[in-house]
Write a protein that holds these residues in place. Sequence first.
Motif, PDB file in Angstrom:
ATOM      1  N   VAL A  15       0.853  -1.186   0.000  1.00  0.00           N
ATOM      2  CA  VAL A  15       0.000   0.000   0.000  1.00  0.00           C
ATOM      3  C   VAL A  15       0.888   1.235   0.000  1.00  0.00           C
ATOM      4  CG1 VAL A  15      -1.762   1.316   1.230  1.00  0.00           C
ATOM      5  CG2 VAL A  15      -1.866  -1.191   1.197  1.00  0.00           C
ATOM      6  N   ILE A  16       0.749   2.073  -1.020  1.00  0.00           N
ATOM      7  CA  ILE A  16       1.575   3.273  -1.109  1.00  0.00           C
ATOM      8  C   ILE A  16       0.773   4.540  -0.813  1.00  0.00           C
ATOM      9  CG2 ILE A  16       3.220   2.260  -2.725  1.00  0.00           C
ATOM     10  CD1 ILE A  16       1.751   3.640  -4.997  1.00  0.00           C
ATOM     11  N   LYS A  17      -0.558   4.396  -0.766  1.00  0.00           N
ATOM     12  CA  LYS A  17      -1.387   5.564  -0.483  1.00  0.00           C
ATOM     13  C   LYS A  17      -2.813   5.106  -0.211  1.00  0.00           C
ATOM     14  CE  LYS A  17      -2.450  10.166  -2.389  1.00  0.00           C
ATOM     15  NZ  LYS A  17      -2.259  11.069  -3.555  1.00  0.00           N
ATOM     16  N   ARG A  18      -3.547   5.881   0.591  1.00  0.00           N
ATOM     17  CA  ARG A  18      -4.968   5.611   0.810  1.00  0.00           C
ATOM     18  C   ARG A  18      -5.771   6.860   0.467  1.00  0.00           C
ATOM     19  NH1 ARG A  18      -6.512   0.927   2.859  1.00  0.00           N
ATOM     20  NH2 ARG A  18      -4.952  -0.400   3.905  1.00  0.00           N
ATOM     21  N   LEU A  19      -6.849   6.658  -0.276  1.00  0.00           N
ATOM     22  CA  LEU A  19      -7.696   7.767  -0.696  1.00  0.00           C
ATOM     23  C   LEU A  19      -8.958   7.821   0.155  1.00  0.00           C
ATOM     24  CD1 LEU A  19      -7.596   7.479  -4.607  1.00  0.00           C
ATOM     25  CD2 LEU A  19      -5.995   8.655  -3.088  1.00  0.00           C
TER      26      LEU A  19
END
Length: 374
Positions: free
Chosen positions: A295-299
Amino acid sequence: MTRTQQTLLKSPRQMAVLALTGLMLMTSTGVSNQSAMASHVSKQSSNLVAAESSVQLPRSVEQAVRQDLSQRLNIPPQDITPQDITIVSFTPQTWSDGCLGLGGAAESCLQAQVEGWRVEASANQQTWIYRTDKTANVIRLEPQSTARLPPIVSQRLLRQVAKDVRVPVARLRIAEVKSAIWDGCLGIFTPGRGCTKIALQGWQVIVAGNKRSWVYHLDQDGNRMAQNPTASGSRGGLVPAFILEENKPPIEPSVIFRSIVSGDFTGKVTQITLTTDGAITQSIMAPNIRSRPVVIKRLSQQQIEQFQQVLQAQRFLNLNGLNYLTEAVLADYPTTTLQSAGSLTQYVDLETTHLPKAMQQVIQAWTKLDTSKN
């Protein structure tokens, strides 16, 4: 007779197959099988033949292509002129077997690599793609080129395109054709518009001219036709091509959007995926490596909805099944595949400024979300 000279390093169809093979590897199961297949993809990429600018098409190959095409067009051999059949482009290739990679299920093919040519020929403002061995003792027509518009439909289409884009008919050519089954809107998605659920036989056609291209949807007789504005408008001589249905990998219900970058000389495949829970994950596969998704980012839900609105506003569904891959690129230049539910398209970063405007907008919106590109 002057023969065309080309500096072609990799055909768009080869690039499409390599990229989609990488995509299917990323979405399949079995680590050991994936590593083996990835190694095969890397080997394919590194073995692509680069043509020197001085390379010329052998006369025997040119004559064989002209003769075969003249027979298909019912032109007597003695009546063939250079104006009837034009050799548009050619590139050296290494085919996988004695059937030049086009053997049927019941056909026995010599299992050995065969050096040869891939030749694009044009006649009656339509295009045919041939495969041959070195001297054209073996010659085959690629199946993608078998779909042909009836002459009256072709004439109607070219007249309409000339009127729509203000380019003379004489400067237009039909680059590629495939049969299609449309709904009441001829398969062209417009936000908020309802379409009659019917099965309308028809065609999807790519037209090129003046270093631009357009995609049109037609019914079977050419009485109804409409430009696909989302897929049209590529410039700089960039002409899209169709992606074969069997090369389109499935997409999981939880995936909103994903990009796959593949095709460099190392055989590395990088996948970035946005899922319904807002997670953007990255996974990397190479001949001897397959990383777990990270996981590199969460929106936020709002960010997800905003991106989905971009896809809808830019009518991403209308790009389905089209690749925008140039032939004049290095053999190890990566290809990017973009996919959402109901749509898959491909392009090369080198040609981003020549892509249709809507496609550029989707790429920009995705790049802003993908922190690995910042």
